[in-house]
Design a protein around this motif. Sequence first.
Motif, PDB file in Angstrom:
ATOM      1  N   SER A 165       1.907   4.852   9.053  1.00  0.00           N
ATOM      2  CA  SER A 165       1.727   4.562  10.480  1.00  0.00           C
ATOM      3  C   SER A 165       1.621   3.065  10.726  1.00  0.00           C
ATOM      4  CB  SER A 165       0.476   5.269  11.011  1.00  0.00           C
ATOM      5  OG  SER A 165      -0.705   4.640  10.556  1.00  0.00           O
ATOM      6  N   GLU A 166       1.058   2.344   9.772  1.00  0.00           N
ATOM      7  CA  GLU A 166       0.916   0.897   9.910  1.00  0.00           C
ATOM      8  C   GLU A 166       2.192   0.176   9.494  1.00  0.00           C
ATOM      9  OE1 GLU A 166      -1.569  -0.342  11.347  1.00  0.00           O
ATOM     10  OE2 GLU A 166      -3.104   1.207  11.225  1.00  0.00           O
ATOM     11  N   TYR A 167       2.845   0.691   8.465  1.00  0.00           N
ATOM     12  CA  TYR A 167       4.046   0.027   7.938  1.00  0.00           C
ATOM     13  C   TYR A 167       5.276   0.338   8.781  1.00  0.00           C
ATOM     14  CZ  TYR A 167       7.823  -1.099   4.691  1.00  0.00           C
ATOM     15  OH  TYR A 167       8.968  -1.597   4.107  1.00  0.00           O
ATOM     16  N   ASP A 168       5.358   1.592   9.287  1.00  0.00           N
ATOM     17  CA  ASP A 168       6.535   2.019  10.048  1.00  0.00           C
ATOM     18  C   ASP A 168       6.140   2.261  11.504  1.00  0.00           C
ATOM     19  OD1 ASP A 168       8.802   3.246  11.095  1.00  0.00           O
ATOM     20  OD2 ASP A 168       9.290   4.288   9.234  1.00  0.00           O
ATOM     21  N   SER A 169       5.645   3.464  11.815  1.00  0.00           N
ATOM     22  CA  SER A 169       5.240   3.758  13.186  1.00  0.00           C
ATOM     23  C   SER A 169       4.335   4.984  13.216  1.00  0.00           C
ATOM     24  CB  SER A 169       6.464   4.020  14.076  1.00  0.00           C
ATOM     25  OG  SER A 169       7.000   5.305  13.788  1.00  0.00           O
ATOM     26  N   ILE A 225       0.829  -1.205   0.000  1.00  0.00           N
ATOM     27  CA  ILE A 225       0.000   0.000   0.000  1.00  0.00           C
ATOM     28  C   ILE A 225       0.863   1.254   0.000  1.00  0.00           C
ATOM     29  CG2 ILE A 225      -1.640   1.345   1.387  1.00  0.00           C
ATOM     30  CD1 ILE A 225      -2.997  -1.263   2.130  1.00  0.00           C
ATOM     31  N   VAL A 226       1.933   1.263   0.779  1.00  0.00           N
ATOM     32  CA  VAL A 226       2.843   2.417   0.782  1.00  0.00           C
ATOM     33  C   VAL A 226       3.448   2.619  -0.599  1.00  0.00           C
ATOM     34  CG1 VAL A 226       5.022   3.319   1.679  1.00  0.00           C
ATOM     35  CG2 VAL A 226       3.346   2.308   3.255  1.00  0.00           C
ATOM     36  N   ALA A 227       3.855   1.527  -1.249  1.00  0.00           N
ATOM     37  CA  ALA A 227       4.439   1.636  -2.589  1.00  0.00           C
ATOM     38  C   ALA A 227       3.428   2.212  -3.580  1.00  0.00           C
ATOM     39  CB  ALA A 227       4.925   0.262  -3.055  1.00  0.00           C
ATOM     40  N   LEU A 228       2.173   1.800  -3.465  1.00  0.00           N
ATOM     41  CA  LEU A 228       1.139   2.325  -4.351  1.00  0.00           C
ATOM     42  C   LEU A 228       0.877   3.801  -4.068  1.00  0.00           C
ATOM     43  CD1 LEU A 228      -1.273  -0.739  -4.262  1.00  0.00           C
ATOM     44  CD2 LEU A 228      -0.076   0.108  -6.296  1.00  0.00           C
ATOM     45  N   TYR A 229       0.898   4.188  -2.800  1.00  0.00           N
ATOM     46  CA  TYR A 229       0.734   5.608  -2.481  1.00  0.00           C
ATOM     47  C   TYR A 229       1.941   6.419  -2.955  1.00  0.00           C
ATOM     48  CZ  TYR A 229      -3.643   5.723   0.099  1.00  0.00           C
ATOM     49  OH  TYR A 229      -4.979   5.690   0.438  1.00  0.00           O
ATOM     50  N   ASP A 230       3.121   5.846  -2.919  1.00  0.00           N
ATOM     51  CA  ASP A 230       4.296   6.535  -3.458  1.00  0.00           C
ATOM     52  C   ASP A 230       4.081   6.851  -4.934  1.00  0.00           C
ATOM     53  OD1 ASP A 230       5.573   6.440  -1.029  1.00  0.00           O
ATOM     54  OD2 ASP A 230       6.821   4.696  -1.531  1.00  0.00           O
ATOM     55  N   ALA A 231       3.569   5.854  -5.675  1.00  0.00           N
ATOM     56  CA  ALA A 231       3.300   6.060  -7.098  1.00  0.00           C
ATOM     57  C   ALA A 231       2.197   7.091  -7.303  1.00  0.00           C
ATOM     58  CB  ALA A 231       2.920   4.734  -7.751  1.00  0.00           C
TER      59      ALA A 231
END
Length: 437
Positions: free
Chosen positions: A352-356, A327-333
């Motif tokens: 927040s879910e992937y990191d903190s 999801i983070v990668a898709l939001y980066d794109a």
Amino acid sequence: MTDRSGAIDVDAELARTHREEWTRIVAGLVRRYADLDIAEETAAEAFATAVERWPIDGVPPSPGAWITTTAHRKAIDRLRREARRDDKQREAFMLQDDSPAEPTGYIEDDRLRLIFTCCHPVLSIQDRIALTLRMVGGLTVAEIARAFLVPQTTMGQRISRAKARIKAARVPYVVPRREDIAPRVSDVLAVLYLIFNEGYFASGENVDPIRRDLAEEAIRLARLVRELLPSGSDEDAEATGLLALMLLTQARADARLSAGGELVRLDEQERNAWDRTLIREGIALVDERLEAGGHDVGALGRYQLLAAINAVHVSAPRAQDTDWSRIVALYDALERIDPSPIVRLNRAIAISEYDSPDVALALVDELGDDLAEHHAFHTTRAELLRLTGRSDAARGAYDRAIDLAVNAAEITHLTRRRDQVAAASQTDGTTDEGELS
């Protein structure tokens, strides 16, 4: 449609004909008479005549054709009564000719022309929405007024002004030229997405928090647009992405409200209540776009990326199984092509879910100037402050989010979350941990 005795159910057949044929009938009338008022009013009159005649005469073999013929007759009768009788009569008789119309765009379909006319940039976005729902969707003025919390007379005036503006600006009843299609399709898709969002997350405290009729109408119109666009084109790709996004979002509708009418967060929803048929269709469309782009997310457009993000969510058996790195990668794109504050806010939630939560909170605080009046900003901040143990600040953020929120179910949810923080801080000082949605 027939009832148990085998007789045709007239009411059901009328409803089906209106649902399936309205757009085609109105679009054909607009092409013939070049007048939105004549098209809308004579189509409505033809359906009203059907309500009177079909129970007596029976449902005709081709209901759509019957309505079309009746509407044409009413249009011609109306033109005959116009003050400029001679000119209008000649025009009316000429328009009875069923020969093919002159080319009016690179895509030859009356319905698509009608959609582009209703979504023309000469109109404000609210007028585009209202006119599209009336002319293309076939909703009544009363239904549209209820959806947007305005008096029926106000909505009627808005639609009338929109039609008058199109006439005054001499907006052509055409699909734009091939080189102009991309920005205009973006306008059309934006209108449909706004209609869907109003249905899926309705504004106002005195209206149902979820308007399934509006959301389903937006999905129907998105299917129509996708059907009419050239397969394989860039425009078709984004229309496909929007349809997938709507389907994957609508699939969760039954799980979004508690029995008491409170908004239920994504991580707390009963996933068995999700509509698996819609999910399968939506995921298939996402996979189709990923395959077409060689599985390069950088090749996807805005709606395709949003659909892909939703596909990750609905593919997880449990909330804790969500692939947040994806999801983070898709939001980066997505941020690369749409670096808006809302996209950055949603990316921070994923972070927040992937990191903190602490890392995410720093990102969210950078958006304060842009989103100070947006309830989602304060909601996100409140949740992150709660997760990082800052109860007093969290309560203040919840208060601001409640002040700005417009959905009754969300206000109920935010109030409960705020009260939980207050209760916890008054007892042992603990905080309630959970995922953001």
